[in-house]
Structure formats: structure tokens, C-alpha cells
Design a protein around this motif. Structure first.
Motif, mmCIF file in Angstrom:
data_model
loop_
_atom_site.group_PDB
_atom_site.id
_atom_site.type_symbol
_atom_site.label_atom_id
_atom_site.label_comp_id
_atom_site.label_asym_id
_atom_site.label_seq_id
_atom_site.Cartn_x
_atom_site.Cartn_y
_atom_site.Cartn_z
ATOM 1 N N MET A 304 -117.267 -46.337 -44.824
ATOM 2 C CA MET A 304 -117.020 -46.344 -46.259
ATOM 3 C C MET A 304 -117.919 -45.323 -46.932
ATOM 4 O O MET A 304 -119.039 -45.082 -46.501
ATOM 5 C CB MET A 304 -117.285 -47.729 -46.870
ATOM 6 N N GLY A 305 -117.408 -44.731 -47.964
ATOM 7 C CA GLY A 305 -118.175 -43.777 -48.753
ATOM 8 C C GLY A 305 -118.570 -44.379 -50.082
ATOM 9 O O GLY A 305 -118.482 -45.591 -50.280
ATOM 10 N N PRO A 306 -119.017 -43.541 -51.025
ATOM 11 C CA PRO A 306 -119.340 -44.055 -52.356
ATOM 12 C C PRO A 306 -118.118 -44.697 -52.992
ATOM 13 O O PRO A 306 -117.024 -44.164 -52.942
ATOM 14 C CB PRO A 306 -119.780 -42.793 -53.112
ATOM 15 N N THR A 307 -118.285 -45.865 -53.581
ATOM 16 C CA THR A 307 -117.168 -46.592 -54.158
ATOM 17 C C THR A 307 -116.646 -45.855 -55.377
ATOM 18 O O THR A 307 -117.383 -45.513 -56.288
ATOM 19 C CB THR A 307 -117.599 -48.006 -54.557
ATOM 20 N N ILE A 308 -115.331 -45.582 -55.379
ATOM 21 C CA ILE A 308 -114.679 -44.918 -56.501
ATOM 22 C C ILE A 308 -113.538 -45.817 -56.959
ATOM 23 O O ILE A 308 -112.499 -45.897 -56.312
ATOM 24 C CB ILE A 308 -114.147 -43.535 -56.107
ATOM 25 N N GLY A 309 -113.707 -46.509 -58.033
ATOM 26 C CA GLY A 309 -112.657 -47.388 -58.523
ATOM 27 C C GLY A 309 -112.609 -48.672 -57.722
ATOM 28 O O GLY A 309 -113.137 -49.685 -58.106
ATOM 29 N N ARG A 310 -111.949 -48.624 -56.581
ATOM 30 C CA ARG A 310 -111.859 -49.793 -55.714
ATOM 31 C C ARG A 310 -112.567 -49.503 -54.408
ATOM 32 O O ARG A 310 -113.004 -48.392 -54.136
ATOM 33 C CB ARG A 310 -110.397 -50.126 -55.445
ATOM 34 N N GLU A 311 -112.612 -50.509 -53.556
ATOM 35 C CA GLU A 311 -113.212 -50.336 -52.239
ATOM 36 C C GLU A 311 -112.275 -49.532 -51.362
ATOM 37 O O GLU A 311 -111.132 -49.913 -51.117
ATOM 38 C CB GLU A 311 -113.471 -51.715 -51.629
ATOM 39 N N GLN A 312 -112.744 -48.396 -50.838
ATOM 40 C CA GLN A 312 -111.928 -47.504 -50.028
ATOM 41 C C GLN A 312 -112.487 -47.421 -48.618
ATOM 42 O O GLN A 312 -113.683 -47.588 -48.400
ATOM 43 C CB GLN A 312 -111.873 -46.105 -50.647
ATOM 44 N N VAL A 313 -111.592 -47.159 -47.669
ATOM 45 C CA VAL A 313 -111.989 -46.977 -46.277
ATOM 46 C C VAL A 313 -111.465 -45.626 -45.817
ATOM 47 O O VAL A 313 -110.491 -45.093 -46.347
ATOM 48 C CB VAL A 313 -111.437 -48.097 -45.379
ATOM 49 N N ALA A 314 -112.134 -45.054 -44.815
ATOM 50 C CA ALA A 314 -111.730 -43.755 -44.297
ATOM 51 C C ALA A 314 -110.393 -43.878 -43.584
ATOM 52 O O ALA A 314 -110.242 -44.674 -42.657
ATOM 53 C CB ALA A 314 -112.800 -43.230 -43.346
ATOM 54 N N GLY A 315 -109.413 -43.093 -44.020
ATOM 55 C CA GLY A 315 -108.091 -43.173 -43.424
ATOM 56 C C GLY A 315 -107.567 -41.871 -42.894
ATOM 57 O O GLY A 315 -106.591 -41.853 -42.131
ATOM 58 N N LEU A 316 -108.186 -40.736 -43.268
ATOM 59 C CA LEU A 316 -107.662 -39.431 -42.872
ATOM 60 C C LEU A 316 -108.777 -38.412 -42.877
ATOM 61 O O LEU A 316 -109.674 -38.450 -43.726
ATOM 62 C CB LEU A 316 -106.557 -38.990 -43.842
ATOM 63 N N ALA A 317 -108.744 -37.491 -41.912
ATOM 64 C CA ALA A 317 -109.657 -36.345 -41.881
ATOM 65 C C ALA A 317 -108.810 -35.074 -41.857
ATOM 66 O O ALA A 317 -107.759 -35.032 -41.202
ATOM 67 C CB ALA A 317 -110.564 -36.400 -40.661
ATOM 68 N N THR A 318 -109.248 -34.046 -42.569
ATOM 69 C CA THR A 318 -108.487 -32.799 -42.677
ATOM 70 C C THR A 318 -109.401 -31.602 -42.471
ATOM 71 O O THR A 318 -110.610 -31.668 -42.721
ATOM 72 C CB THR A 318 -107.811 -32.677 -44.049
#
Length: 434
Positions: A304-318
Motif C-alpha cells: 500500500m502507498g500513501p492513502t488517497i481518498g480511499r484505501e488503495q492496493v497495488a494493482g498494476l506496474a508500468t
């Protein structure tokens, strides 16, 4: 001592004969980048890496010198990648030949493709176990999770599925719109004519099997559409215009959300497409470059990174055209029906980025862990080693000691002049006489 999770990658470098080992920590910590020189020994030096694939305990890499090399992975911090086998592919002296695909058939075999139409099979090493030349440019190659087959497509080459054993046992390049190549077990039909009753050109740029499926395939075209195929029928099941500008040159199905495919076009749009409705679910804001390679992260990712709005999880790398690797976070939909306007917030964002990587495909090396480095004082107390740590109260008092007040030590003449200036400013302006 605080611990944190990391997302680890093997990535190409901007320089030849070099491989990057990246460790991207969660939160606002700085990433760790280790450029590793490749020890080639009696083999030729590896060029700038364009494609890479994890095959067992080794990496299979394709460079800009059209060499395929097998590298042993480092076992500790003191070791470096070593070339264990290598092969060179002949390409025309004129033209713009590029690597267009490198995919795994099993734990010990892989297949590669060149834009010239050449397919190559590898078994347990980088040495070619079989080659095959198709009569059309191959621009995309993909394999299902279970392996055992591969799909190719390109310019005036409709998407088709091949059996590896039969394909590389033959050398025939004869095929027509009605006949199949030797080893080709299925081929799609083109979409119907457009509104002007003109034939739509066949030009696939990227493709991927759907997760866990051997019959579902999605492709991106030069016309800016995403097509979905089912190999149990020849006609495309769906064809959606999704690009805002240019073509769809990169796509990858999500591993966190069902019926969702990530895609990128030439207007820096990186979006998530719903395969049930063909609508854009959400996009990643703030991208400054076009993504060239997409790598969906596996399920169960707790990074997880810094919370932005809601709780986010890593889903994609580019990896984008600005030589930057980005880890993008998504907000998974709740398991139960949400209350209120759940869908109005930000569902995706860039959680972390690492610059200075090569433009090409990369490999996810799993989730690791790290610890914040601290230093101990003489009295046994721990102190963070960060140079930007806040100054303590005692240090702050010592810093201000010896500093006089404003105006202390000035001459009396200077103080008198300043008093006169202040008194002049306080008096109202005089009127001029006529």
C-alpha cells in the motif's frame, strides 16, 4: 524498528550489459535501485535489454543486438547476473526489425517473435530449439496461464492460435485467408465492413489471454479498439473504440478485478475497461508519458502507498516512454453492495515511481520486506539516520545561543538615522505651497 513491505522487480537498464534490481517500498520512502553489470564471460556482451521473461531460476532476455541470453539470477548482494547460454538471430540489414513478443509455454520453454515474422522456440536455455517464419509481420504474441499454445497477430495477420509442437516441426510459410498455417489450430475472422462498406484493415498491436482461460483473448488494434475473442467461434465477440488518440499499443487483464482489462493509448490515457459493457471504469490521472509495458500485479497484494481518498492496493506496474516505472494503486470494489455514492471518488492513482529504467518489458520478483535504518546514541537511545530528521529541542537551543537581538552591536549614528527615518514615516505628508 519499523518494518515495511516492498514490491520487487527486475527491469531493463538504459545502458548495455546492465540489469536493474528495483525495490519499491510502500509509503513515502525512497526506492532502492541496484544496477548490476552482466558477466558474459566467453559469450558476447548483452546489449540494451528490450524483452525479459522469468524461466525457472533464470532470466531470458532479448537485447537490441537481436541476441537471446539466459542469465542466472544473483543469490546474494555480492553476486551479479551471469550469461549461461546465448544465441543470435539473423535479421535483414535494412528495415526496422524489433522484438515483438517473448512468452512462456511452460516452466522450461518459451517462444519469441520478431516483426519480420520469425518465431523461435527455446527449451531450458537461450539456444534456439526450433524456428518458423510466417508470411506476414508478427506484432504481438501471448500465451495462456496454462501454456501449451500461443497466439500471434500483426499487420494483415489476423489473430491465430498455434500448437507449438506442430508449428516448429514444419517450415511452411504458405497460407491464405481461407487456409491455415501448418500448426495453426484456430484463426479469427475480421470485423464487418464499416459504414462506408469498406474493409477494416487488420492491424493488431498487442494481445493477451484472459486470466485462467484458454479460450478468451483480448487484443488492441492500430485503429484504437479493444477486441475480445472466444476461440469457440471465429467472429470477434466484442469490438470497442476506447482510445482517445492513436492506437491501443499495450493492454493487460487485471489480476485483482474480474472482467477488467487495463489499456494504454497515445494520449497518455491509462484506463480500466469493463469487458461486460465496454465502458471505461476509471483511469489513472496525472500521467506524463505513454505506458509501453503493463504488468498486472497478483492477487493478495498487501503493498500500500500513501492513502488517497480511499484505501488503495497495488494493482498494476508500468514502464513508460519517459523511462519511468510506476506502481499504480486501485480501489477494489467492496464485496457487499456499497452505501452512498461509492463510485464518485478516485479509484486509481500513481502510488510510487522510479526513474531511469530502460523502455521494455520487466519482471515482477515478488513482495519483500525492509526495515527503517536507525542509529544508536551513546546513551542507548535510537535515532533515525535520515538527514532530514527534525532537530531536537536541545540542539535547537544550542543553535540559538550566542545570537544577539536585532540591532544589538550597531553604532549609535546608525540607530539615530533609523529613528529619524521612522519618525519621518510616521509624520503625514506636507502639502506643497503654490
Amino acid at each position: 524498528m519499523a518494518t515495511y513491505r516492498t514490491a520487487d522487480f527486475w527491469a531493463p537498464a538504459l545502458h548495455a550489459n546492465t540489469l536493474l534490481q528495483l525495490s519499491v517500498p510502500e509509503g513515502e520512502r525512497n526506492p532502492i535501485v541496484r544496477p548490476l553489470p552482466i558477466k558474459h564471460g566467453e559469450h558476447a556482451a548483452v546489449g540494451v535489454v528490450k524483452r525479459m521473461l522469468r524461466m525457472g531460476d533464470e532470466l531470458l532476455v532479448a537485447d537490441d543486438g537481436f541476441r537471446m541470453s539466459s542469465l542466472s539470477l544473483p543469490t546474494d548482494e555480492a553476486s551479479v547476473p551471469i550469461v549461461t547460454s546465448q544465441s543470435t538471430h539473423a535479421v535483414p540489414s535494412r528495415g526496422t526489425s524489433i522484438w515483438t513478443g517473448l512468452a512462456s509455454l511452460s516452466d522450461s520453454s518459451a517462444v519469441s517473435s520478431l516483426s519480420t515474422g520469425r518465431l523461435t522456440l527455446y527449451n531450458n536455455s537461450a539456444e534456439a530449439a526450433g524456428t518458423r517464419k510466417l508470411g506476414a509481420p508478427v506484432l504481438t504474441l501471448s500465451t495462456p496461464d496454462a501454456g501449451g499454445a500461443f497466439a500471434v497477430g500483426g499487420k494483415e495477420l489476423e489473430i491465430g492460435v498455434f500448437d507449438p509442437e506442430r508449428t516448429f516441426a514444419s517450415s511452411s510459410t504458405k497460407a491464405s485467408p481461407k487456409d491455415l498455417y501448418e500448426g495453426e489450430v484456430w484463426r479469427a475472422k475480421n470485423v464487418p465492413h464499416n459504414n462506408l462498406q469498406l474493409r477494416v484493415p487488420v492491424h493488431h498491436l498487442c494481445s493477451s489471454y484472459l486470466p485462467g482461460s484458454t479460450t478468451g483473448i483480448v487484443t488492441g488494434t492500430k485503429g484504437g479498439t479493444v477486441r475480445r475473442y472466444d476461440t469457440r467461434q471465429r467472429k470477434p465477440a466484442s469490438d470497442w473504440k476506447v482510445a482517445r488518440e492513436g492506437s491501443v499499443a499495450a493492454l493487460a487483464p487485471s489480476r485483482l478485478e474480474d472482467n477488467t482489462v487495463w489499456f494504454a493509448d497515445h494520449s497518455n490515457l491509462l484506463g480500466a475497461l469493463d469487458l461486460r459493457t465496454g465502458k471505461l471504469l476509471y483511469s489513472v490521472p496525472g500521467l506524463a508519458a505513454t505506458p509501453h509495458a503493463l504488468l498486472p500485479l497478483p492477487t493478495g497484494a498487501g503493498w500500500m502507498g500513501p492513502t488517497i481518498g480511499r484505501e488503495q492496493v497495488a494493482g498494476l506496474a508500468t514502464v513508460s516512454s519517459d523511462a519511468t516505472l510506476r506502481v499504480c494503486g486501485v480501489t477494489p470494489a467492496p464485496s457487499e453492495a456499497p452505501k452512498g455514492n461509492w463510485g464518485s471518488g478516485k479509484k486509481a492513482s500513481v502510488m510510487a515511481s522510479v526513474g531511469g529504467v530502460g523502455v521494455g518489458t520487466f519482471v515482477f520478483n515478488g513482495f519483500g520486506s525492509g526495515k527503517d535504518v536507525v542509529e544508536k546514541k551513546e546513551n542507548g537511545e535510537e535515532e533515525e539516520s535520515d538527514e532530514d530528521a527534525e532537530v531536537g529541542e536541545d540542539e535547537e537551543e544550542e543553535m540559538w545561543e550566542g545570537m544577539g537581538e536585532v540591532g544589538e552591536g550597531d553604532d549609535s549614528d546608525d540607530s539615530d538615522e533609523e529613528d529619524e527615518e521612522e519618525s519621518d514615516e510616521e509624520q503625514p505628508p506636507r502639502k506643497r505651497r503654490k
